[in-house]
Design a protein around this motif. Structure first.
Motif, PDB file in Angstrom:
ATOM      1  N   HIS A   1      -0.566  -1.090   4.303  1.00  0.00           N
ATOM      2  CA  HIS A   1      -0.137  -0.199   3.224  1.00  0.00           C
ATOM      3  C   HIS A   1      -0.630  -0.723   1.868  1.00  0.00           C
ATOM      4  O   HIS A   1      -0.683  -1.941   1.661  1.00  0.00           O
ATOM      5  CB  HIS A   1       1.387  -0.114   3.197  1.00  0.00           C
ATOM      6  N   VAL A   2      -0.931   0.180   0.972  1.00  0.00           N
ATOM      7  CA  VAL A   2      -1.269  -0.225  -0.396  1.00  0.00           C
ATOM      8  C   VAL A   2      -0.118   0.176  -1.310  1.00  0.00           C
ATOM      9  O   VAL A   2       0.383   1.303  -1.235  1.00  0.00           O
ATOM     10  CB  VAL A   2      -2.589   0.412  -0.872  1.00  0.00           C
ATOM     11  N   ILE A   3       0.327  -0.771  -2.148  1.00  0.00           N
ATOM     12  CA  ILE A   3       1.350  -0.455  -3.146  1.00  0.00           C
ATOM     13  C   ILE A   3       0.658  -0.337  -4.498  1.00  0.00           C
ATOM     14  O   ILE A   3       0.096  -1.307  -5.011  1.00  0.00           O
ATOM     15  CB  ILE A   3       2.457  -1.535  -3.211  1.00  0.00           C
ATOM     16  N   HIS A   4       0.719   0.875  -5.026  1.00  0.00           N
ATOM     17  CA  HIS A   4       0.040   1.214  -6.272  1.00  0.00           C
ATOM     18  C   HIS A   4       1.007   1.018  -7.441  1.00  0.00           C
ATOM     19  O   HIS A   4       2.117   1.540  -7.413  1.00  0.00           O
ATOM     20  CB  HIS A   4      -0.387   2.685  -6.160  1.00  0.00           C
TER      21      HIS A   4
ATOM     22  N   LEU B   1     -11.287  -2.145  -4.085  1.00  0.00           N
ATOM     23  CA  LEU B   1     -11.411  -1.967  -2.634  1.00  0.00           C
ATOM     24  C   LEU B   1     -12.696  -1.199  -2.331  1.00  0.00           C
ATOM     25  O   LEU B   1     -12.915  -0.104  -2.846  1.00  0.00           O
ATOM     26  CB  LEU B   1     -10.205  -1.186  -2.084  1.00  0.00           C
ATOM     27  N   SER B   2     -13.523  -1.793  -1.491  1.00  0.00           N
ATOM     28  CA  SER B   2     -14.740  -1.100  -1.062  1.00  0.00           C
ATOM     29  C   SER B   2     -14.361  -0.045  -0.021  1.00  0.00           C
ATOM     30  O   SER B   2     -13.257  -0.076   0.540  1.00  0.00           O
ATOM     31  CB  SER B   2     -15.712  -2.103  -0.449  1.00  0.00           C
ATOM     32  N   ALA B   3     -15.282   0.855   0.265  1.00  0.00           N
ATOM     33  CA  ALA B   3     -15.045   1.886   1.285  1.00  0.00           C
ATOM     34  C   ALA B   3     -14.756   1.214   2.633  1.00  0.00           C
ATOM     35  O   ALA B   3     -13.890   1.676   3.383  1.00  0.00           O
ATOM     36  CB  ALA B   3     -16.251   2.813   1.389  1.00  0.00           C
ATOM     37  N   GLU B   4     -15.443   0.109   2.918  1.00  0.00           N
ATOM     38  CA  GLU B   4     -15.231  -0.587   4.196  1.00  0.00           C
ATOM     39  C   GLU B   4     -13.824  -1.191   4.233  1.00  0.00           C
ATOM     40  O   GLU B   4     -13.157  -1.165   5.260  1.00  0.00           O
ATOM     41  CB  GLU B   4     -16.261  -1.715   4.385  1.00  0.00           C
ATOM     42  N   GLU B   5     -13.406  -1.745   3.115  1.00  0.00           N
ATOM     43  CA  GLU B   5     -12.062  -2.330   3.062  1.00  0.00           C
ATOM     44  C   GLU B   5     -10.981  -1.251   3.227  1.00  0.00           C
ATOM     45  O   GLU B   5      -9.973  -1.462   3.900  1.00  0.00           O
ATOM     46  CB  GLU B   5     -11.874  -3.117   1.759  1.00  0.00           C
ATOM     47  N   MET B   6     -11.210  -0.102   2.611  1.00  0.00           N
ATOM     48  CA  MET B   6     -10.256   1.011   2.782  1.00  0.00           C
ATOM     49  C   MET B   6     -10.196   1.415   4.259  1.00  0.00           C
ATOM     50  O   MET B   6      -9.110   1.643   4.804  1.00  0.00           O
ATOM     51  CB  MET B   6     -10.683   2.219   1.934  1.00  0.00           C
ATOM     52  N   ALA B   7     -11.347   1.506   4.871  1.00  0.00           N
ATOM     53  CA  ALA B   7     -11.386   1.901   6.287  1.00  0.00           C
ATOM     54  C   ALA B   7     -10.667   0.867   7.150  1.00  0.00           C
ATOM     55  O   ALA B   7      -9.921   1.219   8.076  1.00  0.00           O
ATOM     56  CB  ALA B   7     -12.836   2.063   6.745  1.00  0.00           C
ATOM     57  N   MET B   8     -10.844  -0.406   6.825  1.00  0.00           N
ATOM     58  CA  MET B   8     -10.168  -1.461   7.591  1.00  0.00           C
ATOM     59  C   MET B   8      -8.646  -1.361   7.407  1.00  0.00           C
ATOM     60  O   MET B   8      -7.888  -1.465   8.371  1.00  0.00           O
ATOM     61  CB  MET B   8     -10.655  -2.837   7.137  1.00  0.00           C
ATOM     62  N   LEU B   9      -8.208  -1.160   6.163  1.00  0.00           N
ATOM     63  CA  LEU B   9      -6.763  -1.035   5.916  1.00  0.00           C
ATOM     64  C   LEU B   9      -6.199   0.121   6.742  1.00  0.00           C
ATOM     65  O   LEU B   9      -5.119   0.016   7.322  1.00  0.00           O
ATOM     66  CB  LEU B   9      -6.484  -0.803   4.425  1.00  0.00           C
ATOM     67  N   ASN B  10      -6.932   1.203   6.799  1.00  0.00           N
ATOM     68  CA  ASN B  10      -6.466   2.349   7.579  1.00  0.00           C
ATOM     69  C   ASN B  10      -6.420   2.016   9.072  1.00  0.00           C
ATOM     70  O   ASN B  10      -5.400   2.218   9.727  1.00  0.00           O
ATOM     71  CB  ASN B  10      -7.378   3.549   7.340  1.00  0.00           C
TER      72      ASN B  10
ATOM     73  N   LYS C   1      -8.857   8.473  -2.843  1.00  0.00           N
ATOM     74  CA  LYS C   1      -9.806   8.030  -1.817  1.00  0.00           C
ATOM     75  C   LYS C   1      -9.074   7.284  -0.698  1.00  0.00           C
ATOM     76  O   LYS C   1      -9.327   7.512   0.484  1.00  0.00           O
ATOM     77  CB  LYS C   1     -10.865   7.125  -2.467  1.00  0.00           C
ATOM     78  N   LEU C   2      -8.151   6.416  -1.080  1.00  0.00           N
ATOM     79  CA  LEU C   2      -7.359   5.690  -0.078  1.00  0.00           C
ATOM     80  C   LEU C   2      -6.598   6.666   0.823  1.00  0.00           C
ATOM     81  O   LEU C   2      -6.608   6.528   2.053  1.00  0.00           O
ATOM     82  CB  LEU C   2      -6.352   4.765  -0.781  1.00  0.00           C
ATOM     83  N   MET C   3      -5.962   7.645   0.198  1.00  0.00           N
ATOM     84  CA  MET C   3      -5.180   8.613   0.979  1.00  0.00           C
ATOM     85  C   MET C   3      -6.087   9.442   1.881  1.00  0.00           C
ATOM     86  O   MET C   3      -5.737   9.742   3.020  1.00  0.00           O
ATOM     87  CB  MET C   3      -4.364   9.502   0.056  1.00  0.00           C
ATOM     88  N   SER C   4      -7.243   9.820   1.372  1.00  0.00           N
ATOM     89  CA  SER C   4      -8.139  10.645   2.203  1.00  0.00           C
ATOM     90  C   SER C   4      -8.692   9.818   3.360  1.00  0.00           C
ATOM     91  O   SER C   4      -9.071  10.356   4.392  1.00  0.00           O
ATOM     92  CB  SER C   4      -9.263  11.245   1.360  1.00  0.00           C
ATOM     93  N   GLN C   5      -8.704   8.499   3.206  1.00  0.00           N
ATOM     94  CA  GLN C   5      -9.113   7.605   4.301  1.00  0.00           C
ATOM     95  C   GLN C   5      -7.957   7.383   5.271  1.00  0.00           C
ATOM     96  O   GLN C   5      -8.109   6.685   6.272  1.00  0.00           O
ATOM     97  CB  GLN C   5      -9.531   6.246   3.741  1.00  0.00           C
TER      98      GLN C   5
END
Lengths: 444, 444
Positions: A279-282, A265-274, A299-303
């Motif tokens: 939700h992301v299932i790890h 996941l790129s930073a942009e993709e993380m931002a879009m998911l947020n 990083k995902l959580m901090s986003q």
């Protein structure tokens, strides 16, 4: 006439050394009791107060235990427990195409799904899991197994472009998914979702249809997304788009979406998911075992993205042990973030409980110990040799607890595990059944 | 007169569903028996043959179990079990300097070391570990605890430039290390080594002295090396050399060297370790929890380096569970190598057994099930719900086994765990002792 508002009389009162509700305030309640009436939690209060003010049909005293919300396994393929350890040390593509898919074609029937789910449920209940999200063929059979064993489940009916043991193509799969939803639409134990397998196995038309139907039926979409670098690269090569970009164009990124794996996941993709509330299932152990990549959890959580935890199917794990998964997730997140303070213990515990509830759209019913929620609860012994001394029970739950320390489990206020014994399933019968399949499958 | 050559009469005959010797040929022996006489393995043969040809004082039947070599925990700080979980979610430097070191100054005494070691040994025996390599203050106390509990140990006496609870400086530390060696030089249970803490805590002169003495006494050198990137960078800044380069110049890289951690190793450094015959001790859970970095296990092994496994101290883990460590190592190696076929199951099992023996210089006595070696053995139940079905016992041992499945453990032919119960230590007394320290330490 029974006065439903009178909470001074309850069904069960559980008194525990620690109650750890997994709420946003990171509470650890010492010597507290949880009262249960009509499936739900009616109060959480100091033990002394409970003894004075509450009359319970049954009092359970857990003097050396932590009481936590039942664990939520947010991604798996329960019936695959019958393929446990049948093919290891292989890359994802070879593992799937040369081993798992041929085995599935040969063996998967309704009976396989029911019995495989029973084995999985037995393991999950014994390990403190009270709810699981599942994607597999014959979800109707898994639903029956879950109902009979009294475990909560959200069944993502699988949808693919091609024929399988479960149907001929997208139309049939979608029809079966909505039919399953019709059967369980009012159930408090069995929930449904759409389970389009992955972007490389489902084309645009069915995805659009799923998107519309999910909105209409008000249920989630559960999908493998960005599991490996190869998946993303191949998508770019064939469609010109990364899978998430394609899903965004199709309108699938929403709070209904459970994006499973997300190792790329790129930073942009993380931002879009947020932004879109997905939700992301790890699934850390599966990602490690198949060398799929590292999910950047911190990083995902901090986003701001909600990250829940899943074991994945136990053919790629090779167990359904959420305490093990939780520990792996907590340890791995630090190394991946290159920061030992990443994903601290309480946050990790929330990943395995309330974050899972949120991903499944069930955060108002389960995932934390709060008044009004279903009494889905797990008790863990903290006086074993490996758990002493104890300076912080949350640290032990995350970094130290083995599933063998799970003593009691309740689902909707009903005891399903007591002193480490299954109450809704016959351990011996399940062992025999698993061995029966072992001989049947091994013969090939 | 007893004929020592007559192996038709033995002390103990263990009949197991599977005997997995961890030998180079990756053998899995079905329905085999292991005969033990005078502490050692005298034969390994099919059960039927054993019944016909061998008369044993005691026959143990393990119908659903795998019998494996006792696990070897190749790096730890046993007494630190009393600090279990006292400081989590912190970077290595802060964790050490602001938490662990002050706690050690305050609390570590001979009594602390003895009792902390007892707690650690209880956990290790219950988890199937029969030998551990340890580096901590008061190794004489740890030696007594190990002797009394009947577990094999190699004690690396700590050596540092500065004063600690264990001594004033290098001279005293080295003198104590050689004195300890004198006491145990003929012991079959307690072995010794030099334990220079790390390149950033021990200067050239004592390292040179240790190198000479290790040769003279024929014992190993056990040292934290390249644990973090910061350690390597600081060494380059202050000495102009990477730690391994400095050690090479001082003549310390040899088959005697146990290089613990090794998360930062260049291809040239790996080649040098191989050429010089040094060993790497991999501690994956500690490396993850402290975000120290990733050890490239598969690359090291493909270069020919012997890699063994350790839990590290349980203040940074937070347990001494070698089955958990083994699983983490096997899973992580694949992700780090980006290759799901890296470190296959049997090789991982060897990492936790024979590779450990090799690193400790004890490969002729322990680490595999072979005639003539000490009968250090661990039996694991493989009929639990989480272990069924079973297609491959080695897969289960590595990817699936929980330490709670360990049923029996022998050290030098003597039973130390039977049906999950400790025979050489009192479980209740240890629980009380751990709680006593908990209250004493928590009060501060």
């Amino acid at each position: 006439m029974i006065n439903l508002q009178d909470n001074s009389r309850v069904d069960t009162l559980i008194e525990a050394r620690w109650v750890i509700p997994a709420t946003a305030n990171a509470a650890v309640l010492e010597n507290h009791a949880v009262a249960i009436k009509d499936k739900r939690i009616t109060s959480i209060l100091p033990i002394d107060q409970g003894r004075n003010s509450i009359k319970a049909d049954q009092v359970i005293t857990l003097a050396e235990h932590a009481l936590i919300p039942g664990l939520i396994n947010a991604h798996g393929h329960a019936p695959m427990s019958l393929f446990r350890g049948i093919a290891d040390d292989l890359p994802l593509k070879e593992w799937l195409e040369q081993h798992i898919w041929p085995l599935e074609t040969e063996h998967v029937t309704e009976e396989f799904a029911y019995q495989g789910a029973e084995l999985a449920i037995a393991e999950m209940l014994l390990g403190g899991t009270t709810c699981f999200a599942d994607m597999y063929f014959f979800p109707d059979a898994v639903a029956r197994a879950a109902s009979n064993a009294h475990i909560r489940v959200q069944l993502a009916s699988p949808i693919l472009d091609f024929p399988t043991v479960w149907g001929q193509g997208p139309e049939e799969y979608i029809q079966k998914a909505t039919a399953l939803h019709d059967v369980y639409r009012n159930s408090e134990l069995v929930y449904t979702a759409f389970g389009p397998h992955a972007t490389y196995t489902v084309s645009d038309a069915p995805l659009q249809k799923i998107s519309i139907l999910a909105e209409e039926l008000d249920i989630p979409i559960h999908m493998h997304i960005h599991e490996t670098a190869a998946e993303v690269e191949e998508a770019v090569a064939t469609t010109g788009k990364r899978p998430l970009e394609r899903l965004a164009d199709l309108g699938l990124i929403s709070p209904r979406l459970l994006a499973v794996h997300g190792t790329q996941l790129s930073a942009e993709e993380m931002a879009m998911l947020n932004t879109m509330g997905a939700h992301v299932i790890h699934c850390p152990e599966s990602n490690l075992k198949l060398a799929s990549g590292f999910c950047e959890v911190a990083k995902l959580m901090s986003q701001g993205v909600n990250v829940a935890l899943g074991t994945d199917g136990c053919a790629s794990n090779n167990d359904l042990d959420m305490f093990s998964e939780l520990r792996t997730a907590a340890l791995l997140a630090k190394a991946v973030a290159k920061d030992a303070s990443a994903l601290p213990a309480y946050q990790a515990l929330q990943m395995a409980t309330i974050n899972g509830a949120r991903a499944l759209g069930l955060e108002h019913s389960i995932g934390s110990i709060e008044t009004g929620k279903f009494a889905d609860l797990t008790a863990v012994r903290l006086d074993t040799i490996n758990a002493l001394p104890l300076y912080n029970p949350v640290s032990h739950l995350v970094y130290n607890t083995r599933s063998s320390q799970v003593s009691h489990v309740w689902v909707g206020g009903r005891a399903v595990v007591e002193d480490g014994n299954l109450l809704t399933l016959e351990r011996r019968a399940i062992q025999e059944m698993a061995r029966h399949w072992q001989h049947r499958i091994k013969k090939d």
